[in-house]
Design an enzyme around this catalytic site. Structure first.
Site, short mmCIF file in Angstrom:
data_model
loop_
_atom_site.label_atom_id
_atom_site.label_comp_id
_atom_site.label_asym_id
_atom_site.label_seq_id
_atom_site.Cartn_x
_atom_site.Cartn_y
_atom_site.Cartn_z
N ASP A 64 0.85 -1.21 0.00
CA ASP A 64 0.00 0.00 0.00
C ASP A 64 0.88 1.24 0.00
OD1 ASP A 64 -2.06 -1.76 0.37
OD2 ASP A 64 -1.85 -1.70 2.56
N ASP A 70 -0.48 12.46 9.13
CA ASP A 70 -1.55 13.40 9.47
C ASP A 70 -2.82 13.08 8.69
OD1 ASP A 70 -0.18 14.21 7.23
OD2 ASP A 70 0.42 16.14 8.07
N LEU A 116 -3.31 15.72 14.23
CA LEU A 116 -1.91 15.48 14.61
C LEU A 116 -1.16 16.80 14.55
CD1 LEU A 116 -0.33 13.01 15.55
CD2 LEU A 116 0.59 12.80 13.26
N GLU A 273 -6.82 24.98 18.47
CA GLU A 273 -5.59 25.19 19.25
C GLU A 273 -5.86 26.20 20.36
OE1 GLU A 273 -3.11 26.07 15.75
OE2 GLU A 273 -1.91 24.29 16.17
P1 P6P Z 1 6.70 27.55 14.71
C1 P6P Z 1 2.95 23.11 14.87
O1 P6P Z 1 3.20 23.34 13.50
C2 P6P Z 1 2.17 24.31 15.40
O2 P6P Z 1 0.93 24.39 14.77
C3 P6P Z 1 2.00 24.20 16.91
O3 P6P Z 1 1.89 22.89 17.33
C4 P6P Z 1 3.26 24.88 17.44
O4 P6P Z 1 3.06 25.49 18.70
C5 P6P Z 1 3.56 25.93 16.37
O5 P6P Z 1 2.90 25.52 15.17
C6 P6P Z 1 5.05 26.04 16.08
O6 P6P Z 1 5.22 27.07 15.12
O7 P6P Z 1 6.45 28.74 13.81
O8 P6P Z 1 7.41 27.94 15.99
O9 P6P Z 1 7.33 26.37 14.03
#
Ligand code: P6P
Length: 332
Positions: A64, A70, A116, A273
């Site tokens: 597969d 993600d 994720l 978030e």
């Molecule tokens: P940077 C991961 O991509 C994310 O969405 C969060 O989990 C994390 O706090 C942030 O972005 C990290 O962002 O710009 O510091 O890489």
């Protein structure tokens, strides 16, 4: 025998939800959520290596295509929640549009989730997590985005599952924050205890200082304050929100992802978030503020997302340190 008795005395997540919420529909929906997190945990533990195969463009042993983790996590979350029969509308970081659950499988909950979060860290084996927020729809008939474009104060539950050295499930129903750890040998999340900011918060600041020159002068001054001392703070930054927030609540300190000249609303998303992590932070005895946003300082919990992937600035952590940052705005 004593060990087993001790284990039996501890709550499993399922038993906790039943006794804590006494709500059958919430229990059924959260059982689907925990099943999804167990399946994602298994995929993350195993597929980190598979992902390496995937990086060479090869297929896995069964021929597969290796699904990116993600995408796989997103499929697991959507299938589990849809099949629970308890949801009306789902918002996923991986889906441009909201998912309307077919009428025959529709229930009262509207969920937003990042299946994720921090998945860019998978290839270097840094911890990642699933983050979710839960709303109860007020409308009837066909669900619409209005069922979920609501302030954080409307949430009925929020939580995350962290895929780190252990698999921790952390959840609040608005009455304290509770932490569970996955016991792989029985496939159950076992109650670890209530999660609160410590009485004595460690001096830790957590931000991506690479953005320093883009920040407003108040955030720059706050960051310089943390570094200057009299007793300089420690810098800790994983780059996975779940890991940075989990450590902040357990050890103390402050995590911030402020607005900057490039991203005037900051980077982190409101629905899956900002709001869930704000509810958890406040329920654990901390503060969660946007900093200066739309002309005022305010609780993240009062932000109403304009679109399902809307963003907002984040300053969250123990009261002592969030207030230290906000003081620079209040001094003017
Ligand atoms: P940077 C991961 O991509 C994310 O969405 C969060 O989990 C994390 O706090 C942030 O972005 C990290 O962002 O710009 O510091 O890489």
């Amino acid at each position: 025998v004593e060990d087993v008795e001790a284990e039996v005395d501890k709550y499993t997540l399922s038993a906790f939800i039943i006794s804590h919420t006494k709500d059958k529909e919430m229990t059924i929906m959260m059982n689907a959520m925990q099943l999804a997190c167990k399946l994602i945990a298994r995929a993350v533990r195993k597929a980190g290596v598979a992902n390496l195969y995937g990086l060479h463009g090869s297929a896995n042993a069964s021929g597969d295509d290796v699904k990116k983790l993600d995408v796989l996590s997103n499929d697991i979350m959507i299938n589990a929640l849809r099949n629970s029969g308890m949801c009306a509308l789902l918002v996923s970081e991986e889906e441009e549009k909201p998912i309307i659950i077919p009428e025959e499988l529709r229930g009262k909950y509207c969920l937003a989730f990042d299946p994720l979060d921090g998945s860019s860290n998978i290839d270097c084996n840094v911890s990642t997590g699933t983050i979710f927020s839960v709303f109860e729809r007020k409308s009837t008939g066909e669900p619409t985005v209005d069922d979920i474009l609501r302030p954080g104060t409307d949430m009925v539950a929020a939580g995350y599952c962290m895929y780190g050295s252990a698999t921790d499930f952390v959840v609040t129903f608005g009455n304290g924050v509770h932490r569970f750890t996955l016991d792989d040998s029985v496939g159950e999340f076992i109650h670890f205890g209530e999660m609160k900011f410590p009485a004595k918060n460690k001096t830790i600041y957590s931000c991506n200082e690479g953005n320093f020159t883009l920040w407003d002068d108040k955030i720059q001054k706050a960051t310089e304050m943390f570094k200057a001392g009299p007793k300089p703070y420690s810098a800790r930054y994983v780059g996975s929100m779940v890991s940075d927030v989990h450590r902040t609540i357990l050890y103390g300190g402050v995590f911030y992802y402020p607005a900057d000249k490039k991203s005037t609303k900051g980077k982190l998303r409101v629905l899956y978030e900002g709001l869930p992590m704000a509810l958890l932070t406040e329920q654990a005895g901390g503060l969660a503020n946007t900093g200066m946003f739309k002309g005022k300082l305010g609780r993240i919990m009062e932000v109403i997302p304009e679109t399902i992937h809307d963003r907002c600035p984040i300053i969250m952590g123990c009261e002592r340190d969030v207030e230290k940052v906000l003081a620079f705005y209040k001094e003017g």
